[in-house]
Design an enzyme around this catalytic site. Sequence first.
Site, PDB file in Angstrom:
ATOM      1  N   ASP A 121      38.142  29.532  48.542  1.00 57.07           N
ATOM      2  CA  ASP A 121      38.595  30.928  48.540  1.00 57.07           C
ATOM      3  C   ASP A 121      38.931  31.418  49.944  1.00 57.07           C
ATOM      4  O   ASP A 121      39.993  31.994  50.175  1.00 57.07           O
ATOM      5  CB  ASP A 121      37.508  31.838  47.965  1.00 57.07           C
ATOM      6  CG  ASP A 121      37.652  32.047  46.462  1.00 57.07           C
ATOM      7  OD1 ASP A 121      38.607  31.524  45.872  1.00 57.07           O
ATOM      8  OD2 ASP A 121      36.791  32.731  45.887  1.00 57.07           O
TER       9      ASP A 121
ATOM     10  N   HIS B 211      38.883  28.879  39.799  1.00 58.96           N
ATOM     11  CA  HIS B 211      38.134  29.556  40.849  1.00 58.96           C
ATOM     12  C   HIS B 211      37.847  28.555  41.965  1.00 58.96           C
ATOM     13  O   HIS B 211      38.144  27.363  41.850  1.00 58.96           O
ATOM     14  CB  HIS B 211      36.844  30.160  40.303  1.00 58.96           C
ATOM     15  CG  HIS B 211      37.080  31.400  39.487  1.00 58.96           C
ATOM     16  ND1 HIS B 211      37.525  32.582  40.035  1.00 58.96           N
ATOM     17  CD2 HIS B 211      36.950  31.624  38.147  1.00 58.96           C
ATOM     18  CE1 HIS B 211      37.656  33.490  39.085  1.00 58.96           C
ATOM     19  NE2 HIS B 211      37.315  32.932  37.925  1.00 58.96           N
ATOM     20  N   ASP B 212      37.247  29.081  43.032  1.00 58.87           N
ATOM     21  CA  ASP B 212      36.958  28.280  44.218  1.00 58.87           C
ATOM     22  C   ASP B 212      36.428  26.893  43.880  1.00 58.87           C
ATOM     23  O   ASP B 212      36.900  25.879  44.405  1.00 58.87           O
ATOM     24  CB  ASP B 212      35.942  29.044  45.074  1.00 58.87           C
ATOM     25  CG  ASP B 212      35.519  28.302  46.335  1.00 58.87           C
ATOM     26  OD1 ASP B 212      34.768  27.303  46.219  1.00 58.87           O
ATOM     27  OD2 ASP B 212      35.916  28.710  47.427  1.00 58.87           O
TER      28      ASP B 212
ATOM     29  N   ARG C 132      45.912  49.892  41.046  1.00 60.97           N
ATOM     30  CA  ARG C 132      46.321  50.200  39.677  1.00 60.97           C
ATOM     31  C   ARG C 132      45.886  51.610  39.268  1.00 60.97           C
ATOM     32  O   ARG C 132      46.521  52.240  38.432  1.00 60.97           O
ATOM     33  CB  ARG C 132      45.714  49.183  38.709  1.00 60.97           C
ATOM     34  CG  ARG C 132      46.199  47.759  38.936  1.00 60.97           C
ATOM     35  CD  ARG C 132      45.448  46.776  38.041  1.00 60.97           C
ATOM     36  NE  ARG C 132      45.870  45.408  38.255  1.00 60.97           N
ATOM     37  CZ  ARG C 132      45.386  44.627  39.207  1.00 60.97           C
ATOM     38  NH1 ARG C 132      44.454  45.085  40.036  1.00 60.97           N
ATOM     39  NH2 ARG C 132      45.815  43.384  39.338  1.00 60.97           N
TER      40      ARG C 132
END
Length: 375
Positions: A155, A125-126, A38
């Site tokens: 993950d 999340h994981d 980015r």
Amino acid sequence: MAGPLAGLKLVEMAGLGPCPLAGQLLADLGAQVVVIDRASAPGDPTDVNRRGKQSVALNLKSAEGLEAARRLIAGADVLIEGFRPGVMEKLGLGPQECHALNPGLVFGRMTGWGQQGPLSMTAGHDINYLALSGALGAIGTADGPPIPPLNLVADYGGGAMFLVFGVLSALYERGHSGKGQVVDAAMVDGVPAMMGLIHQWLARGQWGQGRGSNLLDGGAPFYRCYATRDGRALAVGPLEPQFFAQLVDLAGLPPEHRADQMDPATWPDRCAAYARVFASRTRDEWMAIFAGSDACVAPVLDWDEVEDHPHNAARGTFLRVGDVMQAAPAPRFDRTPAATPASPGAAGRDTDAILSELGYGHAEIARLRAAGVLT
């Protein structure tokens, strides 16, 4: 580039977690991985997942930045991204647009919940993805809540590894069909795919619901960790009877324990008894006793010990790049070995070189930078 994937061109959309690891693993083995960042940023030698990659910093909200990304994707073999479903489509870089540019592109999508399903658009999340698989509920002590196994299982095990597996499988299929396809790699799919043995035991009634009461969850006295006199720990795991016999002999455990090793009724008392035995010596004293045996005992190492353990040192399992300890490329290949990793480059470092390869002239690159297209 050295390694078995030399010649493979991959575009990675900058992100966090499993997607950068997947890109790093492929770069380690020789793939040319270009990250679309980015914005430019200083190099960070600790950003291990960025090693071996190039970077181009583009403003994808601008028409010319988007066009540069499309040119890059048009010449790639693989694109991987880890955004929520629909983000790439909103950017104008969804599978339909990318396959119109490059019909042979393998489009790898990495998410926790998957591209479809009631939870697909929610954050997670994981620990959340692992919870839904049933695996998290099986990890931890019997008298406490589940313990997250770092972020290794969902993950990286069910995520990054399945993304790599899916991408390479799609590339193999492309060799026959000439066509690319979308790979939907979801952690909630990958973790259950690794649980075949546990599902087998559940079906046979050989795995119970309670934590800390089964063969591989710390319930068995011969498959768990024990504290030693110096506050360190041993990992003890002789599942097979012939290896368990060596543990019994070398640790001075009661010889009659060999006969009913697999009787769960004996396990709670023996866990307590073995804990007292292993607490009687230091970790390194025990390792001297078990040296060279098949008792399946290993020292539980601290972070500052792993690099210098004789086995790790002999194999070169860890290396230092810019004084940052990290894993060497894996797996290993005898004819096409991977190169030794270099320190990670800065985000945006390769923007000019990559755009030049795509046909942009120096004056045009300067104009794009002045216009904020190159960030």
